[in-house]
Design a protein around this motif. Structure first.
Motif, PDB file in Angstrom:
ATOM      1  N   ARG A  82       0.177   8.791  10.263  1.00 23.40           N
ATOM      2  CA  ARG A  82       1.048   9.313  11.447  1.00 23.40           C
ATOM      3  C   ARG A  82       0.671   8.743  12.694  1.00 23.40           C
ATOM      4  O   ARG A  82       1.595   8.358  13.543  1.00 23.40           O
ATOM      5  N   ALA A  83      -0.672   8.065  12.818  1.00 18.71           N
ATOM      6  CA  ALA A  83      -0.916   7.497  14.133  1.00 18.71           C
ATOM      7  C   ALA A  83      -0.170   6.091  14.256  1.00 18.71           C
ATOM      8  O   ALA A  83       0.510   5.664  15.209  1.00 18.71           O
ATOM      9  N   TYR A  84      -0.040   5.555  13.171  1.00 21.72           N
ATOM     10  CA  TYR A  84       0.910   4.187  12.828  1.00 21.72           C
ATOM     11  C   TYR A  84       2.321   4.440  13.448  1.00 21.72           C
ATOM     12  O   TYR A  84       3.013   3.536  14.118  1.00 21.72           O
TER      13      TYR A  84
ATOM     14  N   GLN B  21       7.611   3.913   3.432  1.00 15.65           N
ATOM     15  CA  GLN B  21       6.599   3.810   2.237  1.00 15.65           C
ATOM     16  C   GLN B  21       5.849   3.071   2.356  1.00 15.65           C
ATOM     17  O   GLN B  21       4.580   3.235   2.108  1.00 15.65           O
ATOM     18  N   ASN B  22       5.924   1.823   2.852  1.00 17.71           N
ATOM     19  CA  ASN B  22       4.912   0.603   2.851  1.00 17.71           C
ATOM     20  C   ASN B  22       3.827   1.006   3.896  1.00 17.71           C
ATOM     21  O   ASN B  22       2.647   0.665   3.386  1.00 17.71           O
ATOM     22  N   ILE B  23       3.909   1.720   4.989  1.00 18.13           N
ATOM     23  CA  ILE B  23       2.877   2.185   5.761  1.00 18.13           C
ATOM     24  C   ILE B  23       1.969   2.894   5.050  1.00 18.13           C
ATOM     25  O   ILE B  23       0.725   2.667   5.528  1.00 18.13           O
ATOM     26  N   GLN B  24       2.510   3.640   4.170  1.00 15.37           N
ATOM     27  CA  GLN B  24       1.373   4.689   3.538  1.00 15.37           C
ATOM     28  C   GLN B  24       0.668   3.785   2.738  1.00 15.37           C
ATOM     29  O   GLN B  24      -0.569   3.942   2.627  1.00 15.37           O
ATOM     30  N   ALA B  25       1.205   2.665   1.973  1.00 21.13           N
ATOM     31  CA  ALA B  25       0.321   1.978   1.048  1.00 21.13           C
ATOM     32  C   ALA B  25      -0.515   1.071   2.053  1.00 21.13           C
ATOM     33  O   ALA B  25      -1.998   0.781   1.591  1.00 21.13           O
ATOM     34  N   ARG B  26       0.049   0.576   2.932  1.00 29.77           N
ATOM     35  CA  ARG B  26      -0.868  -0.429   3.875  1.00 29.77           C
ATOM     36  C   ARG B  26      -2.005   0.394   4.402  1.00 29.77           C
ATOM     37  O   ARG B  26      -3.193  -0.056   4.658  1.00 29.77           O
ATOM     38  N   ALA B  27      -1.642   1.846   4.775  1.00 29.36           N
ATOM     39  CA  ALA B  27      -2.808   2.379   5.514  1.00 29.36           C
ATOM     40  C   ALA B  27      -4.057   2.828   4.507  1.00 29.36           C
ATOM     41  O   ALA B  27      -5.245   3.178   5.055  1.00 29.36           O
ATOM     42  N   ARG B  28      -3.828   2.514   3.235  1.00 26.98           N
ATOM     43  CA  ARG B  28      -4.861   2.824   2.527  1.00 26.98           C
ATOM     44  C   ARG B  28      -6.090   1.666   2.134  1.00 26.98           C
ATOM     45  O   ARG B  28      -6.921   1.667   1.463  1.00 26.98           O
ATOM     46  N   ALA B  29      -5.432   0.454   2.840  1.00 24.80           N
ATOM     47  CA  ALA B  29      -6.150  -0.699   2.409  1.00 24.80           C
ATOM     48  C   ALA B  29      -7.519  -0.833   3.364  1.00 24.80           C
ATOM     49  O   ALA B  29      -8.637  -1.123   2.884  1.00 24.80           O
ATOM     50  N   PRO B  30      -7.303  -0.616   4.591  1.00 22.17           N
ATOM     51  CA  PRO B  30      -8.723  -1.010   5.343  1.00 22.17           C
ATOM     52  C   PRO B  30     -10.026  -0.066   4.916  1.00 22.17           C
ATOM     53  O   PRO B  30     -11.000  -0.560   5.074  1.00 22.17           O
TER      54      PRO B  30
END
Length: 659
Positions: A431-433, A455-464
């Motif tokens: 949500r912040a992104y 969709q992609n931002i959810q997957a990318r948010a899981r990486a850090p």
């Protein structure tokens, strides 16, 4: 009756690990001596390691290999040993085997045919040795016979085929047989691929039958340099019969396979079968060395033991990837693994394979030795399950679109394999992104127009978060994408592709789902089923990135996975044009109709072309078959291309006529 014990050794070497490689060679020599071995064949390039790549261009690699060879010479007293190393002759590098006897260098043979297909790149580093060429090689103040020759040592005639030499029609063994060799040694570095061991076996058996010589085949074992797995298959054959075969895909560093051959009997059989001219020493260079070889006692004739596990692709996949993970972990000096466990098939498979790695290693080595190999503290060395707990952390990362179904499945898998299980709620990050970007561009994002981005931002948010956890623990983050996703780019770069190793990127989704069902109900031999995988297997594969009401599934987004895999093999492995792929699909899947088949074929080719950049950025993966899509080892394709526009237009024309 002239009885001689010959042997082949499988070694788990590491490129440029001079001390470790030398120690493992010494262990093989000493094991052979204790068994009364007269002739020992070690793998090709066993001194520096096969996978040194451009380090073969370094003069230091050549010199260090020669230094190690010199230090090994005293250990060969009373034996004949074949050792592989790179050499330089007249400003060219050669992949060579040095025959050593009784502490002395007898001579060297250069590899004639170099492996240069896909995963192999030997012609980049070496020159093929010319047939019939023989020289006196001046090196280090001494002169050594080098080239196309056979060796007569202690009355035993020995010749060489070096790995690829045995896979070509005009193989050196034909000439060796004409010169009446008693033993052909094949020092190899033959990589694992599904079903390949049967091909190797037929090559070895056929050579021993056709050439009338004992055939001794050696190779590496384990994950030597990162991507390639070696199954360690060592074989000894005589007169078309396999008389000794070593274990495959084991966890020890050295395996010795030996057998007694009757040289006189082999010569009699050779004389009966050979209709050509008698041996003429002038036709081929013979290098002689006088020494006494140990005489073998004739052992009782016993059948070869049954293999420890059935010849099955599911077993091979299980054991090859588990061994690859074991060696990658210890050779990378990592302290464990982290897996982002989604509750789906791919991440469940990766977590299970880590569990299987520990199970198989402890079955062979024991708990204490496994912990020692992996550098784990004693407190973790009580049971296999305790080792898994110390090594593997699984993290379920939820967003607003995650379901209880996947959360419960992830927890069930983690508990079944014995991993530590953590949960991260990454929805506040998502949500912040989204708010940050909305504020910058001055509009709200919505699923109607911004579907892929959301969709992609959810997957990318899981990486850090999982990267942070892996860094904190000195662990290796495992990516979970498979080959089917890689083919069409159905993966979020810097999201579910993030990791230092991608262990299942070489296997297709259809096989992976079938394999997981097999693990649930049956499992690898000696290990048994894992029924908890049912929580994953009952689900339709889904990225679970759209709102629940969208009922998202992978196959709705793409196409049925079995069809995707047929298209991939036809288009990429077999290099068929889209119109030819259409004919393949129309004959195999007529029930889907022309419109759907055309849609799926066009989707595949367009996505394949658009997503080469993703395949270029995947973490290293294991080579499991010769259908790999890894552009660094097997399947090269331009990042920028015409996207098959002309070919897809031809497809429409052909399909229109067929319709």
């Amino acid at each position: 009756m002239h009885l001689v014990r010959v042997a082949a050794a499988a070694l788990n070497q590491t490129p440029l690990d001079w001390d470790g490689n030398q120690a493992r060679i010494l262990e093989a020599i000493r094991l052979a001596r204790r068994q009364g071995v007269a002739v020992l064949c070690l793998p090709e390039l066993c001194i520096p390691g096969y996978g040194c790549e451009d380090a073969f261009f370094s003069r230091g690699t050549i010199l260090e290999s020669w230094r190690v060879l010199q230090e090994l010479l005293p250990e060969t007293k009373g034996m004949i040993v074949a050792l592989g190393l790179p050499i330089m002759h007249r400003a060219a590098n050669y992949n060579a085997v040095c025959l050593v006897a009784d502490g002395h260098i007898v001579g060297l043979v250069g590899k004639r045919f170099l492996a240069g297909d896909g995963i192999h790149y030997e012609p980049r580093w070496f020159k093929g040795w010319p047939a019939g060429k023989f020289v006196q090689w001046e090196h280090d103040g001494h002169s050594y016979p080098l080239g196309d020759q056979i060796f007569e040592v202690g009355g035993l005639r020995i010749g060489f085929e070096i790995c690829e030499d045995a896979w070509v029609p005009n193989r050196p063994g034909v000439e060796l047989a004409a010169q009446g060799v008693d033993v052909i040694c094949n020092p190899s570095a033959s990589h694992f691929a599904f079903g390949k061991h049967e091909v190797r076996k037929q090559i070895v058996l056929g050579a021993s039958r056709s050439f009338g010589a004992a055939y001794v085949y050696s190779s590496f074992i384990g994950n030597e340099a990162g991507r390639v797995i070696y199954d360690g298959e060592c074989m000894i054959a005589a007169s078309g019969h396999l008389i000794a075969e070593g274990p495959r895909l084991g966890y020890d560093d050295v395996y010795l396979t030996s057998a007694v051959i009757d040289v006189d009997l082999a010569r009699m059989i050779h004389a009966r079968r050979t209709a050509g001219p008698a041996v003429d020493d002038n036709l081929r260079r013979i290098t002689r060395f006088d020494t006494q070889l140990p005489v073998a006692d004739l052992p009782p004739q016993e059948p070869l033991p049954a293999p420890a596990w059935p010849d099955d692709k599911r077993e091979e996949f299980s054991r090859a990837v588990a061994l690859g993970l074991f060696d990658y972990l210890r050779k990378s000096r990592s302290r464990g693994f982290v897996v982002s466990l989604s509750g789906g098939a791919d991440s469940a498979a990766v977590a299970y394979l880590v569990h299987l790695m520990v199970t198989l290693a402890t079955q062979e080595l024991g708990v204490a030795a496994t912990c020692a190999r992996l550098g784990l503290p004693e407190a973790a060395c009580t049971t296999p399950r305790a080792i898994v707990r110390a090594l593997l952390t699984c993290v379920y990362q939820s967003t607003a679109n995650s379901s209880d179904t996947t959360r419960n499945a992830a927890r069930a898998v983690a508990e079944a394999v014995g991993a530590e299980f953590l949960e991260f709620d990454v929805d506040p990050l998502v949500r912040a992104y989204v708010r940050t970007v909305e504020g910058a561009i001055g509009r709200e994002l919505g699923w109607q127009g911004d579907d892929i981005a959301l969709q992609n931002i959810q997957a990318r948010a899981r990486a850090p978060g999982v990267w942070l956890l892996a860094n904190l623990r000195g662990a290796l983050l495992l990516a979970t994408s498979n080959r089917s996703e890689a083919a069409v780019g159905y993966a979020t770069m810097d999201g579910d592709t993030c990791g230092g190793l991608s262990p299942i990127a070489g296997i297709d989704k259809a096989f992976l789902r079938q394999w997981l069902r097999w693990v649930e109900h049956e499992g690898p031999a000696g290990v048994g089923p894992t029924p908890e995988l049912r929580a994953v297997n009952v689900q339709a594969p889904t990225a679970e990135l759209r709102p629940a009401g969208a009922h998202q599934t992978d196959e709705d987004d793409l196409m049925p996975y079995p069809i995707l895999d047929v298209i991939e093999r036809a288009a990429i492995r077999d290099k068929l044009a889209p119109k030819e792929v259409y004919r393949v699909l129309a004959s195999r899947f007529p029930e889907h109709g022309r419109a759907l088949l055309l849609l799926w074929i066009k989707r595949f080719f367009r996505l394949w072309s658009q997503n080469q950049w993703k395949r270029e950025r995947y973490a290293p993966s294991f080579h499991l078959d010769d259908e790999n899509l890894d552009p660094k080892t097997w399947c090269r394709f331009p990042i920028l291309s015409g996207g098959f526009a002309h070919e897809l237009a031809e497809l429409d024309a052909v399909a229109g006529r067929d319709g």
